[in-house]
Design a protein around this motif. Structure first.
Motif, PDB file in Angstrom:
ATOM      1  N   ARG A  10     112.859 -34.670  11.099  1.00  0.00           N
ATOM      2  CA  ARG A  10     112.591 -35.520  12.268  1.00  0.00           C
ATOM      3  C   ARG A  10     111.999 -34.707  13.415  1.00  0.00           C
ATOM      4  O   ARG A  10     111.137 -35.177  14.145  1.00  0.00           O
ATOM      5  CB  ARG A  10     113.863 -36.216  12.717  1.00  0.00           C
ATOM      6  CG  ARG A  10     114.296 -37.300  11.777  1.00  0.00           C
ATOM      7  CD  ARG A  10     115.539 -38.021  12.292  1.00  0.00           C
ATOM      8  NE  ARG A  10     116.134 -38.790  11.232  1.00  0.00           N
ATOM      9  CZ  ARG A  10     117.143 -38.387  10.473  1.00  0.00           C
ATOM     10  NH1 ARG A  10     117.696 -37.222  10.678  1.00  0.00           N
ATOM     11  NH2 ARG A  10     117.620 -39.162   9.519  1.00  0.00           N
ATOM     12  N   CYS A  12     110.115 -32.124  13.078  1.00  0.00           N
ATOM     13  CA  CYS A  12     108.711 -31.839  12.723  1.00  0.00           C
ATOM     14  C   CYS A  12     107.803 -32.937  13.251  1.00  0.00           C
ATOM     15  O   CYS A  12     106.725 -32.669  13.772  1.00  0.00           O
ATOM     16  CB  CYS A  12     108.551 -31.717  11.212  1.00  0.00           C
ATOM     17  SG  CYS A  12     109.327 -30.267  10.503  1.00  0.00           S
ATOM     18  N   LEU A  13     108.242 -34.172  13.109  1.00  0.00           N
ATOM     19  CA  LEU A  13     107.446 -35.295  13.629  1.00  0.00           C
ATOM     20  C   LEU A  13     107.364 -35.245  15.144  1.00  0.00           C
ATOM     21  O   LEU A  13     106.319 -35.529  15.728  1.00  0.00           O
ATOM     22  CB  LEU A  13     108.052 -36.624  13.177  1.00  0.00           C
ATOM     23  CG  LEU A  13     107.942 -36.919  11.689  1.00  0.00           C
ATOM     24  CD1 LEU A  13     108.697 -38.196  11.344  1.00  0.00           C
ATOM     25  CD2 LEU A  13     106.499 -37.017  11.269  1.00  0.00           C
ATOM     26  N   LYS A  14     108.460 -34.868  15.799  1.00  0.00           N
ATOM     27  CA  LYS A  14     108.461 -34.770  17.262  1.00  0.00           C
ATOM     28  C   LYS A  14     107.513 -33.672  17.737  1.00  0.00           C
ATOM     29  O   LYS A  14     106.833 -33.824  18.753  1.00  0.00           O
ATOM     30  CB  LYS A  14     109.876 -34.507  17.792  1.00  0.00           C
ATOM     31  CG  LYS A  14     110.836 -35.646  17.562  1.00  0.00           C
ATOM     32  CD  LYS A  14     110.473 -36.811  18.426  1.00  0.00           C
ATOM     33  CE  LYS A  14     111.493 -37.911  18.286  1.00  0.00           C
ATOM     34  NZ  LYS A  14     111.121 -39.099  19.019  1.00  0.00           N
ATOM     35  N   LYS A  16     104.816 -32.731  16.212  1.00  0.00           N
ATOM     36  CA  LYS A  16     103.467 -33.259  16.036  1.00  0.00           C
ATOM     37  C   LYS A  16     103.116 -34.242  17.156  1.00  0.00           C
ATOM     38  O   LYS A  16     102.021 -34.194  17.721  1.00  0.00           O
ATOM     39  CB  LYS A  16     103.355 -33.939  14.676  1.00  0.00           C
ATOM     40  CG  LYS A  16     101.951 -34.238  14.273  1.00  0.00           C
ATOM     41  CD  LYS A  16     101.883 -34.679  12.830  1.00  0.00           C
ATOM     42  CE  LYS A  16     100.445 -34.855  12.406  1.00  0.00           C
ATOM     43  NZ  LYS A  16     100.328 -35.162  10.989  1.00  0.00           N
ATOM     44  N   GLU A  17     104.061 -35.112  17.520  1.00  0.00           N
ATOM     45  CA  GLU A  17     103.837 -36.057  18.625  1.00  0.00           C
ATOM     46  C   GLU A  17     103.611 -35.321  19.939  1.00  0.00           C
ATOM     47  O   GLU A  17     102.735 -35.686  20.719  1.00  0.00           O
ATOM     48  CB  GLU A  17     105.025 -37.005  18.759  1.00  0.00           C
ATOM     49  CG  GLU A  17     105.149 -38.003  17.630  1.00  0.00           C
ATOM     50  CD  GLU A  17     106.458 -38.770  17.672  1.00  0.00           C
ATOM     51  OE1 GLU A  17     107.246 -38.606  18.630  1.00  0.00           O
ATOM     52  OE2 GLU A  17     106.700 -39.542  16.727  1.00  0.00           O
ATOM     53  N   TYR A  40      98.608 -27.580  15.840  1.00  0.00           N
ATOM     54  CA  TYR A  40      99.946 -27.595  15.251  1.00  0.00           C
ATOM     55  C   TYR A  40     100.410 -26.189  14.875  1.00  0.00           C
ATOM     56  O   TYR A  40     101.572 -25.843  15.062  1.00  0.00           O
ATOM     57  CB  TYR A  40      99.989 -28.510  14.031  1.00  0.00           C
ATOM     58  CG  TYR A  40      99.598 -29.929  14.335  1.00  0.00           C
ATOM     59  CD1 TYR A  40     100.057 -30.567  15.479  1.00  0.00           C
ATOM     60  CD2 TYR A  40      98.759 -30.635  13.502  1.00  0.00           C
ATOM     61  CE1 TYR A  40      99.684 -31.861  15.772  1.00  0.00           C
ATOM     62  CE2 TYR A  40      98.391 -31.937  13.783  1.00  0.00           C
ATOM     63  CZ  TYR A  40      98.854 -32.541  14.922  1.00  0.00           C
ATOM     64  OH  TYR A  40      98.490 -33.825  15.204  1.00  0.00           O
ATOM     65  N   HIS A  52     101.924 -25.037  10.338  1.00  0.00           N
ATOM     66  CA  HIS A  52     102.671 -26.286  10.471  1.00  0.00           C
ATOM     67  C   HIS A  52     103.094 -26.785   9.088  1.00  0.00           C
ATOM     68  O   HIS A  52     104.200 -27.267   8.900  1.00  0.00           O
ATOM     69  CB  HIS A  52     101.802 -27.330  11.179  1.00  0.00           C
ATOM     70  CG  HIS A  52     102.489 -28.626  11.394  1.00  0.00           C
ATOM     71  ND1 HIS A  52     102.310 -29.688  10.554  1.00  0.00           N
ATOM     72  CD2 HIS A  52     103.363 -29.031  12.347  1.00  0.00           C
ATOM     73  CE1 HIS A  52     103.050 -30.703  10.970  1.00  0.00           C
ATOM     74  NE2 HIS A  52     103.691 -30.324  12.057  1.00  0.00           N
ATOM     75  N   VAL A  56     106.884 -27.848   7.732  1.00  0.00           N
ATOM     76  CA  VAL A  56     107.184 -29.156   7.158  1.00  0.00           C
ATOM     77  C   VAL A  56     107.739 -29.002   5.748  1.00  0.00           C
ATOM     78  O   VAL A  56     108.719 -29.648   5.375  1.00  0.00           O
ATOM     79  CB  VAL A  56     105.939 -30.064   7.181  1.00  0.00           C
ATOM     80  CG1 VAL A  56     106.179 -31.336   6.392  1.00  0.00           C
ATOM     81  CG2 VAL A  56     105.546 -30.388   8.607  1.00  0.00           C
ATOM     82  N   LYS A  60     111.589 -30.104   4.544  1.00  0.00           N
ATOM     83  CA  LYS A  60     111.822 -31.079   3.475  1.00  0.00           C
ATOM     84  C   LYS A  60     112.847 -30.544   2.480  1.00  0.00           C
ATOM     85  O   LYS A  60     113.635 -31.289   1.937  1.00  0.00           O
ATOM     86  CB  LYS A  60     110.529 -31.421   2.739  1.00  0.00           C
ATOM     87  CG  LYS A  60     109.502 -32.084   3.595  1.00  0.00           C
ATOM     88  CD  LYS A  60     109.779 -33.540   3.748  1.00  0.00           C
ATOM     89  CE  LYS A  60     108.652 -34.173   4.537  1.00  0.00           C
ATOM     90  NZ  LYS A  60     108.995 -35.428   5.082  1.00  0.00           N
ATOM     91  N   PRO A  71     107.039 -39.513   5.105  1.00  0.00           N
ATOM     92  CA  PRO A  71     106.902 -40.717   5.932  1.00  0.00           C
ATOM     93  C   PRO A  71     105.530 -41.348   5.778  1.00  0.00           C
ATOM     94  O   PRO A  71     104.585 -40.719   5.455  1.00  0.00           O
ATOM     95  CB  PRO A  71     107.103 -40.200   7.357  1.00  0.00           C
ATOM     96  CG  PRO A  71     106.881 -38.734   7.310  1.00  0.00           C
ATOM     97  CD  PRO A  71     107.118 -38.309   5.893  1.00  0.00           C
TER      98      PRO A  71
END
Length: 71
Positions: A10, A12-14, A16-17, A40, A52, A56, A60, A71
């Motif tokens: 989660r 990792c997604l933040k 990226k955002e 990234y 990056h 990730v 995982k 996702p």
């Protein structure tokens, strides 16, 4: 071999955002925009990763669930 800070999937997604928001703000201030892997990779180097994708991939494997749950 470098030391990696464990990063949940989660987060990792933040990251990226955050990179996308940073890039847009940089564009409004300077007219230049950094995008894609270059951005990234720059964000994950301080926490011990080379890329990056490496972060990730490791997240995982560490995260609960299947390693192919993208996702």
């Amino acid at each position: 071999m470098s030391k990696h800070i464990p990063v949940p999937a989660r987060a990792c997604l933040k990251i990226k955002e955050f990179g996308l928001r940073f890039s847009k703000e940089l564009q409004t201030l300077t007219g230049e925009r950094v995008r894609g892997r270059k951005l990234y990779n720059a964000l994950v180097k301080p926490i011990g990763f080379d890329t990056h994708t490496q972060m990730v991939s490791l997240s995982k494997r560490v995260e609960e669930g299947t390693p192919f749950d993208f996702p």
